[in-house]
Write a protein that holds these residues in place. Structure first.
Motif, PDB file in Angstrom:
ATOM      1  N   MET A  48       0.578  -1.082   0.098  1.00  0.00           N
ATOM      2  CA  MET A  48      -0.094   0.056   0.020  1.00  0.00           C
ATOM      3  C   MET A  48       0.883   1.323   0.063  1.00  0.00           C
ATOM      4  O   MET A  48       0.348   2.283  -0.233  1.00  0.00           O
ATOM      5  N   LEU A  64     -11.989   2.235  -6.268  1.00  0.00           N
ATOM      6  CA  LEU A  64     -12.534   3.391  -5.469  1.00  0.00           C
ATOM      7  C   LEU A  64     -12.746   4.669  -6.145  1.00  0.00           C
ATOM      8  O   LEU A  64     -12.560   5.711  -5.573  1.00  0.00           O
ATOM      9  N   MET A 189      -7.425  -7.132   5.363  1.00  0.00           N
ATOM     10  CA  MET A 189      -6.652  -5.768   5.722  1.00  0.00           C
ATOM     11  C   MET A 189      -7.717  -4.745   4.865  1.00  0.00           C
ATOM     12  O   MET A 189      -8.054  -3.647   5.591  1.00  0.00           O
ATOM     13  N   PHE A 190      -8.165  -5.143   3.773  1.00  0.00           N
ATOM     14  CA  PHE A 190      -8.744  -4.091   3.030  1.00  0.00           C
ATOM     15  C   PHE A 190     -10.230  -4.002   3.741  1.00  0.00           C
ATOM     16  O   PHE A 190     -10.771  -2.885   4.080  1.00  0.00           O
ATOM     17  N   ALA A 193      -9.743  -1.919   6.974  1.00  0.00           N
ATOM     18  CA  ALA A 193      -9.636  -0.325   6.689  1.00  0.00           C
ATOM     19  C   ALA A 193     -10.861   0.129   5.798  1.00  0.00           C
ATOM     20  O   ALA A 193     -11.138   1.281   6.416  1.00  0.00           O
ATOM     21  N   ALA A 194     -11.469  -0.217   5.325  1.00  0.00           N
ATOM     22  CA  ALA A 194     -12.769  -0.015   4.769  1.00  0.00           C
ATOM     23  C   ALA A 194     -13.915   0.175   5.682  1.00  0.00           C
ATOM     24  O   ALA A 194     -14.895   0.761   5.044  1.00  0.00           O
ATOM     25  N   ASN A 197     -13.408   2.713  10.298  1.00  0.00           N
ATOM     26  CA  ASN A 197     -13.471   4.160  10.491  1.00  0.00           C
ATOM     27  C   ASN A 197     -14.890   4.696  10.112  1.00  0.00           C
ATOM     28  O   ASN A 197     -15.498   5.437  10.795  1.00  0.00           O
ATOM     29  N   PHE A 201     -18.092   6.611  12.277  1.00  0.00           N
ATOM     30  CA  PHE A 201     -18.173   7.832  11.801  1.00  0.00           C
ATOM     31  C   PHE A 201     -19.788   7.987  11.428  1.00  0.00           C
ATOM     32  O   PHE A 201     -20.245   9.073  11.814  1.00  0.00           O
ATOM     33  N   LEU A 234     -15.799  15.659  10.499  1.00  0.00           N
ATOM     34  CA  LEU A 234     -14.457  14.798  10.413  1.00  0.00           C
ATOM     35  C   LEU A 234     -13.470  15.657  11.080  1.00  0.00           C
ATOM     36  O   LEU A 234     -12.769  15.109  11.934  1.00  0.00           O
ATOM     37  N   VAL A 243      -2.264   8.599  14.006  1.00  0.00           N
ATOM     38  CA  VAL A 243      -1.590   7.786  13.301  1.00  0.00           C
ATOM     39  C   VAL A 243      -0.155   7.287  13.982  1.00  0.00           C
ATOM     40  O   VAL A 243       0.384   8.329  14.535  1.00  0.00           O
ATOM     41  N   LEU A 266      -4.018  13.529  15.162  1.00  0.00           N
ATOM     42  CA  LEU A 266      -4.929  14.010  14.144  1.00  0.00           C
ATOM     43  C   LEU A 266      -5.954  14.820  14.686  1.00  0.00           C
ATOM     44  O   LEU A 266      -6.308  15.751  14.384  1.00  0.00           O
ATOM     45  N   SER A 292      -7.930  14.320   8.987  1.00  0.00           N
ATOM     46  CA  SER A 292      -8.670  13.123   9.349  1.00  0.00           C
ATOM     47  C   SER A 292      -8.400  11.911   8.432  1.00  0.00           C
ATOM     48  O   SER A 292      -8.631  10.719   8.911  1.00  0.00           O
ATOM     49  N   PHE A 293      -8.163  12.198   7.192  1.00  0.00           N
ATOM     50  CA  PHE A 293      -7.921  11.224   6.300  1.00  0.00           C
ATOM     51  C   PHE A 293      -6.353  10.842   6.245  1.00  0.00           C
ATOM     52  O   PHE A 293      -5.934  10.222   5.156  1.00  0.00           O
ATOM     53  N   CYS A 300      -5.602   8.431   3.455  1.00  0.00           N
ATOM     54  CA  CYS A 300      -6.526   7.243   2.814  1.00  0.00           C
ATOM     55  C   CYS A 300      -7.068   7.231   1.384  1.00  0.00           C
ATOM     56  O   CYS A 300      -7.552   8.223   0.685  1.00  0.00           O
ATOM     57  N   ILE A 301      -7.201   6.125   0.944  1.00  0.00           N
ATOM     58  CA  ILE A 301      -7.371   5.732  -0.475  1.00  0.00           C
ATOM     59  C   ILE A 301      -8.698   5.648  -0.803  1.00  0.00           C
ATOM     60  O   ILE A 301      -9.339   5.793  -1.738  1.00  0.00           O
ATOM     61  N   MET A 305     -15.095   7.198  -1.131  1.00  0.00           N
ATOM     62  CA  MET A 305     -16.174   6.430  -0.936  1.00  0.00           C
ATOM     63  C   MET A 305     -16.578   6.696   0.447  1.00  0.00           C
ATOM     64  O   MET A 305     -17.848   6.690   0.795  1.00  0.00           O
TER      65      MET A 305
HETATM   66  C1  HEM Z   1     -14.426   8.408   7.797  1.00  0.00           C
HETATM   67  C2  HEM Z   1     -14.020   7.350   7.186  1.00  0.00           C
HETATM   68  C3  HEM Z   1     -12.275   6.999   6.974  1.00  0.00           C
HETATM   69  C4  HEM Z   1     -11.244   7.764   7.680  1.00  0.00           C
HETATM   70  C5  HEM Z   1     -11.459   8.766   8.850  1.00  0.00           C
HETATM   71  C6  HEM Z   1     -10.208   7.057   7.146  1.00  0.00           C
HETATM   72  C7  HEM Z   1      -9.044   7.296   7.496  1.00  0.00           C
HETATM   73  C8  HEM Z   1      -7.628   6.772   7.162  1.00  0.00           C
HETATM   74  C9  HEM Z   1      -6.395   6.969   7.476  1.00  0.00           C
HETATM   75  C10 HEM Z   1      -6.023   8.169   8.342  1.00  0.00           C
HETATM   76  C11 HEM Z   1      -5.573   6.256   6.734  1.00  0.00           C
HETATM   77  C12 HEM Z   1      -4.025   6.226   6.912  1.00  0.00           C
HETATM   78  C13 HEM Z   1      -3.714   5.194   8.092  1.00  0.00           C
HETATM   79  C14 HEM Z   1      -2.301   5.175   8.484  1.00  0.00           C
HETATM   80  O1  HEM Z   1      -1.454   5.614   7.510  1.00  0.00           O
HETATM   81  O2  HEM Z   1      -2.074   4.397   9.247  1.00  0.00           O
HETATM   82  C15 HEM Z   1      -6.313   5.343   5.917  1.00  0.00           C
HETATM   83  C16 HEM Z   1      -5.848   4.250   5.254  1.00  0.00           C
HETATM   84  C17 HEM Z   1      -6.606   3.470   4.455  1.00  0.00           C
HETATM   85  N1  HEM Z   1      -8.040   3.534   4.216  1.00  0.00           N
HETATM   86 FE1  HEM Z   1      -9.376   4.848   5.192  1.00  0.00          FE
HETATM   87  N2  HEM Z   1     -10.658   6.057   6.158  1.00  0.00           N
HETATM   88  C18 HEM Z   1     -11.911   6.042   6.071  1.00  0.00           C
HETATM   89  C19 HEM Z   1     -12.633   5.349   5.367  1.00  0.00           C
HETATM   90  C20 HEM Z   1     -12.379   4.346   4.299  1.00  0.00           C
HETATM   91  C21 HEM Z   1     -13.171   3.627   3.581  1.00  0.00           C
HETATM   92  C22 HEM Z   1     -14.603   3.826   3.334  1.00  0.00           C
HETATM   93  C23 HEM Z   1     -12.265   2.966   2.850  1.00  0.00           C
HETATM   94  C24 HEM Z   1     -12.514   1.906   1.557  1.00  0.00           C
HETATM   95  C25 HEM Z   1     -13.835   1.908   1.028  1.00  0.00           C
HETATM   96  C26 HEM Z   1     -10.762   3.052   3.321  1.00  0.00           C
HETATM   97  C27 HEM Z   1      -9.818   2.421   2.934  1.00  0.00           C
HETATM   98  C28 HEM Z   1      -8.397   2.766   3.295  1.00  0.00           C
HETATM   99  C29 HEM Z   1      -7.031   1.747   2.868  1.00  0.00           C
HETATM  100  C30 HEM Z   1      -7.141   0.853   2.004  1.00  0.00           C
HETATM  101  C31 HEM Z   1      -6.243   2.258   3.545  1.00  0.00           C
HETATM  102  C32 HEM Z   1      -4.474   1.905   3.500  1.00  0.00           C
HETATM  103  C33 HEM Z   1      -4.240   0.685   4.008  1.00  0.00           C
HETATM  104  C34 HEM Z   1      -4.397   0.557   5.255  1.00  0.00           C
HETATM  105  O3  HEM Z   1      -4.306   1.560   6.402  1.00  0.00           O
HETATM  106  O4  HEM Z   1      -4.287  -0.549   5.994  1.00  0.00           O
HETATM  107  N3  HEM Z   1     -10.808   4.195   4.336  1.00  0.00           N
HETATM  108  N4  HEM Z   1      -7.550   5.620   6.152  1.00  0.00           N
END
Ligand code: HEM
Length: 345
Positions: A48, A64, A189-190, A193-194, A197, A201, A234, A243, A266, A292-293, A300-301, A305
């Motif tokens: 990733m 996505l 893992m996907f 992550a998906a 959060n 929220f 957010l 993080v 954050l 927050s992302f 966040c990828i 979505m």
């Molecule tokens: C409000 C909702 C969400 C928040 C606040 C959020 C936040 C984050 C953050 C801060 C990271 C980086 C984490 C790090 O570096 O440790 C991250 C990574 C990621 N997010 Fe999100 N996310 C949200 C929703 C989603 C959704 C809906 C998906 C997919 C449908 C998603 C997929 C991912 C993936 C694949 C990663 C990277 C891989 C991983 O950390 O395992 N996220 N997200």
């Protein structure tokens, strides 16, 4: 410094710098993996990381895009509609368990390409994913890993690896560029992550907005104001409070030594008084950038979505249009899980 070897970054600019500093890596990549599951998780994080140019990151990004999300939207809308009806018909409900969590599970199963007939089989597996992955990462992980759970998860994902969704695309990538046996752990893992959060929220933002009747009515009257109102939620209440990074090389003239932890807060950065006027106030029209992302290449990828699903989910609750008496929520509610919105510290 919080404890020897632990540093906290709490202002906005420093948080941005820390999140884009290549010497600071994800904490899970620090230690040698205590078991094969943890080793698979470390390979997922490598895949990733944009710097590694692994094809898998592109594959996930392709699932996505706004176009891909647009194709899912009618089904997500239909599901949110059914869940809203169920919510409003219930006497007492837990907004997280009855609304946000099922909608989020539906989203991730659709993205993975799992047929609807198989959803029931994944329901319990998705609930048990997080504790089992945590267990595999704990120092005592090897001994405590629930092999039966991972066997069931592996079997369930393998059964759908030939479908048309992300699971099939990941499977093809891994056949070409990585151990194919990583498919179940990457899918896990996907899925984590998906869902981890976005579900809290949605529940917490819906609850927080509805608890302010003037804001709720204002959004009912002008639904176009919902996206900025959610963006401000957010900022105000990030589902992931920090993080956790680890220094792979000396940083800050050696004040951060290799192996030290850097906690990028954050929640604190989002309330930096140098950037946000009245940082502790929720102002639905603020429209301010938040962290927050995450930030930078590792951000966040799935953020498009996440925004789409949250707007759609809360939009349905607003549309239901139930009048509510002052001081009461527009839907029945018994509780929110006590830890909703709070990340582990
Ligand atoms: C409000 C909702 C969400 C928040 C606040 C959020 C936040 C984050 C953050 C801060 C990271 C980086 C984490 C790090 O570096 O440790 C991250 C990574 C990621 N997010 Fe999100 N996310 C949200 C929703 C989603 C959704 C809906 C998906 C997919 C449908 C998603 C997929 C991912 C993936 C694949 C990663 C990277 C891989 C991983 O950390 O395992 N996220 N997200």
């Amino acid at each position: 410094m919080l404890a020897p070897g632990v540093h906290r970054v709490g202002d906005y600019r420093s948080a941005q710098r820390a999140l884009t500093d290549g010497r600071l890596v994800h904490w899970l990549r620090r230690d040698s993996a205590p078991n094969p599951i943890a080793a698979g998780i470390a390979r997922w994080l490598d895949a990733m990381d944009p710097a590694h140019r692994h094809p898998l990151r592109k594959t996930i990004a392709a699932a996505l895009t706004p176009a891909a999300i647009g194709r899912l939207e009618p089904d997500l809308n239909a599901m949110a509609g059914r869940l809203t009806t169920r919510l409003l018909d219930a006497g007492e409900v837990d907004l997280f368990q009855i609304y946000a969590r099922p909608l989020t599970k539906f989203m991730v199963l659709r993205i993975l390409g799992i047929e609807e007939a198989a959803f029931a089989g994944f329901d319990d597996l998705l609930d048990r994913l997080e504790p089992n992955l945590r267990q595999a990462l704990s120092p005592a992980g090897s001994a405590g890993v629930d092999q039966a759970f991972f066997a069931s998860w592996t079997q369930a994902t393998a059964a759908h690896a030939q479908g048309g969704g992300l699971l099939a695309a990941l499977s093809a990538d891994l056949r070409a560029a990585g151990p194919e046996a990583d498919l179940p752990i990457f899918a896990a893992m996907f899925a984590l992550a998906a869902t981890s959060n976005i579900a809290p929220f949605i529940a917490q933002a819906a609850h927080g907005l509805a608890a302010q009747p003037d804001v709720w009515r204002h959004l009912q009257a002008e639904p176009s104001r919902l996206p900025p109102a959610l963006e401000e939620w957010l900022r105000f209440c990030p589902p992931l409070a920090f993080v956790h990074l680890v220094a792979a090389a000396p940083v800050n003239d050696g004040r951060i030594a290799p192996g030290d932890s850097v906690l990028v807060a954050l929640d604190a950065a989002n309330r930096d008084p140098d950037l946000f006027e009245e940082p502790h106030a929720y102002r639905p029209d603020r429209n301010a950038a938040h962290l927050s992302f995450g930030h930078g290449p590792l951000a966040c990828i799935g953020m498009i979505m996440a925004r789409t699903l949250a707007s759609l989910a809360i939009g349905h609750l607003l549309d239901a249009g139930r009048p509510f008496a002052e001081g009461q929520l527009p839907y029945p509610i018994v509780n929110l899980e006590p830890n909703i919105g709070e990340a582990e510290r």
